[in-house]
Design a protein around this motif. Structure first.
Motif, PDB file in Angstrom:
ATOM      1  N   SER A   1     -14.968 -13.742   1.645  1.00  0.00           N
ATOM      2  CA  SER A   1     -13.824 -13.732   0.798  1.00  0.00           C
ATOM      3  C   SER A   1     -13.353 -12.871   0.078  1.00  0.00           C
ATOM      4  O   SER A   1     -12.265 -13.180  -0.464  1.00  0.00           O
ATOM      5  CB  SER A   1     -14.760 -15.261   0.319  1.00  0.00           C
ATOM      6  OG  SER A   1     -15.291 -14.760  -1.136  1.00  0.00           O
ATOM      7  N   ALA A   2     -14.156 -11.704  -0.690  1.00  0.00           N
ATOM      8  CA  ALA A   2     -13.581 -10.785  -1.443  1.00  0.00           C
ATOM      9  C   ALA A   2     -12.681  -9.847  -0.468  1.00  0.00           C
ATOM     10  O   ALA A   2     -12.134  -9.223  -1.475  1.00  0.00           O
ATOM     11  CB  ALA A   2     -15.039 -10.585  -1.776  1.00  0.00           C
ATOM     12  N   ILE A   3     -12.661 -10.199   0.521  1.00  0.00           N
ATOM     13  CA  ILE A   3     -12.054  -8.338   1.014  1.00  0.00           C
ATOM     14  C   ILE A   3     -10.823  -9.064   1.590  1.00  0.00           C
ATOM     15  O   ILE A   3      -9.856 -10.701   1.329  1.00  0.00           O
ATOM     16  CB  ILE A   3     -11.784  -9.157   2.731  1.00  0.00           C
ATOM     17  CG1 ILE A   3     -14.062  -8.228   3.026  1.00  0.00           C
ATOM     18  CG2 ILE A   3     -11.713  -7.942   3.520  1.00  0.00           C
ATOM     19  CD1 ILE A   3     -13.961  -8.804   4.638  1.00  0.00           C
ATOM     20  N   VAL A   4      -9.488  -7.944   0.426  1.00  0.00           N
ATOM     21  CA  VAL A   4      -8.415  -8.207   0.996  1.00  0.00           C
ATOM     22  C   VAL A   4      -7.849  -7.402   2.032  1.00  0.00           C
ATOM     23  O   VAL A   4      -8.058  -6.925   1.638  1.00  0.00           O
ATOM     24  CB  VAL A   4      -7.774  -7.196  -0.061  1.00  0.00           C
ATOM     25  CG1 VAL A   4      -5.704  -7.530  -1.011  1.00  0.00           C
ATOM     26  CG2 VAL A   4      -8.432  -7.998  -1.682  1.00  0.00           C
ATOM     27  N   TRP A   5      -7.536  -8.658   2.313  1.00  0.00           N
ATOM     28  CA  TRP A   5      -6.497  -7.763   4.007  1.00  0.00           C
ATOM     29  C   TRP A   5      -4.943  -7.620   3.503  1.00  0.00           C
ATOM     30  O   TRP A   5      -4.763  -7.221   4.671  1.00  0.00           O
ATOM     31  CB  TRP A   5      -6.667  -9.208   5.041  1.00  0.00           C
ATOM     32  CG  TRP A   5      -8.141  -9.824   5.377  1.00  0.00           C
ATOM     33  CD1 TRP A   5      -8.418 -10.998   4.505  1.00  0.00           C
ATOM     34  CD2 TRP A   5      -8.570  -9.132   6.288  1.00  0.00           C
ATOM     35  NE1 TRP A   5      -9.827 -11.059   5.139  1.00  0.00           N
ATOM     36  CE2 TRP A   5     -10.447 -10.222   6.313  1.00  0.00           C
ATOM     37  CE3 TRP A   5      -8.844  -8.068   6.643  1.00  0.00           C
ATOM     38  CZ2 TRP A   5     -11.233  -9.634   7.145  1.00  0.00           C
ATOM     39  CZ3 TRP A   5      -9.770  -7.831   7.558  1.00  0.00           C
ATOM     40  CH2 TRP A   5     -10.669  -8.810   7.473  1.00  0.00           C
TER      41      TRP A   5
ATOM     42  N   THR B   1       0.401  -1.574  -0.194  1.00  0.00           N
ATOM     43  CA  THR B   1      -0.110  -0.106   0.276  1.00  0.00           C
ATOM     44  C   THR B   1       0.716   1.469  -0.097  1.00  0.00           C
ATOM     45  O   THR B   1       2.391   1.468   0.769  1.00  0.00           O
ATOM     46  CB  THR B   1      -1.364   0.204   1.098  1.00  0.00           C
ATOM     47  OG1 THR B   1      -1.709   1.283   1.156  1.00  0.00           O
ATOM     48  CG2 THR B   1      -0.249  -0.071   2.937  1.00  0.00           C
TER      49      THR B   1
END
Length: 113
Positions: free
Chosen positions: A109-113, A39
């Protein structure tokens, strides 16, 4: 005592904001250069800056004062319950309302950690 330590002691707020900005946005320079660190922003910059300024300006005494201020609340037990219970209550209430409206469950499950 070096001139830098003396300057930080006299200008704590300027030191904090300058350091917080630099630490938070330094990953952006790497990202702009093509070196991806995940990031382009480091949200922990203000915390790091505060700890560095405390260490330079006050040393151990400053950390003891910070620690005592973090754990010392001058409120009744009801406010502890509100501070800890309100977020949990809001999440549960939101789930109940969304279930009652027939909204589908979010795809975690679509969350990008």
């Amino acid at each position: 005592m070096s001139s830098t330590v003396s300057w930080v002691r006299q200008h704590r707020l300027i030191s904090f904001f300058s350091l917080a900005y630099a630490v938070s946005w330094t990953p952006w320079a790497f990202d702009a250069a093509g070196i991806s660190l995940g990031t382009p922003f480091f949200p922990g910059g203000p915390l790091v800056a505060a700890l560095v300024v405390i260490a330079v300006a006050d040393g151990r005494r400053g950390f003891r004062q910070l620690g005592s201020r973090l754990v010392r609340w001058r409120v009744g037990w009801v406010w502890y319950a509100v501070a800890l219970g309100l977020p949990v209550l809001l999440v549960l209430a939101t789930g109940v309302v969304m279930s009652a409206l027939g909204a589908p469950a979010p795809d975690l499950s679509a969350i990008v950690w």
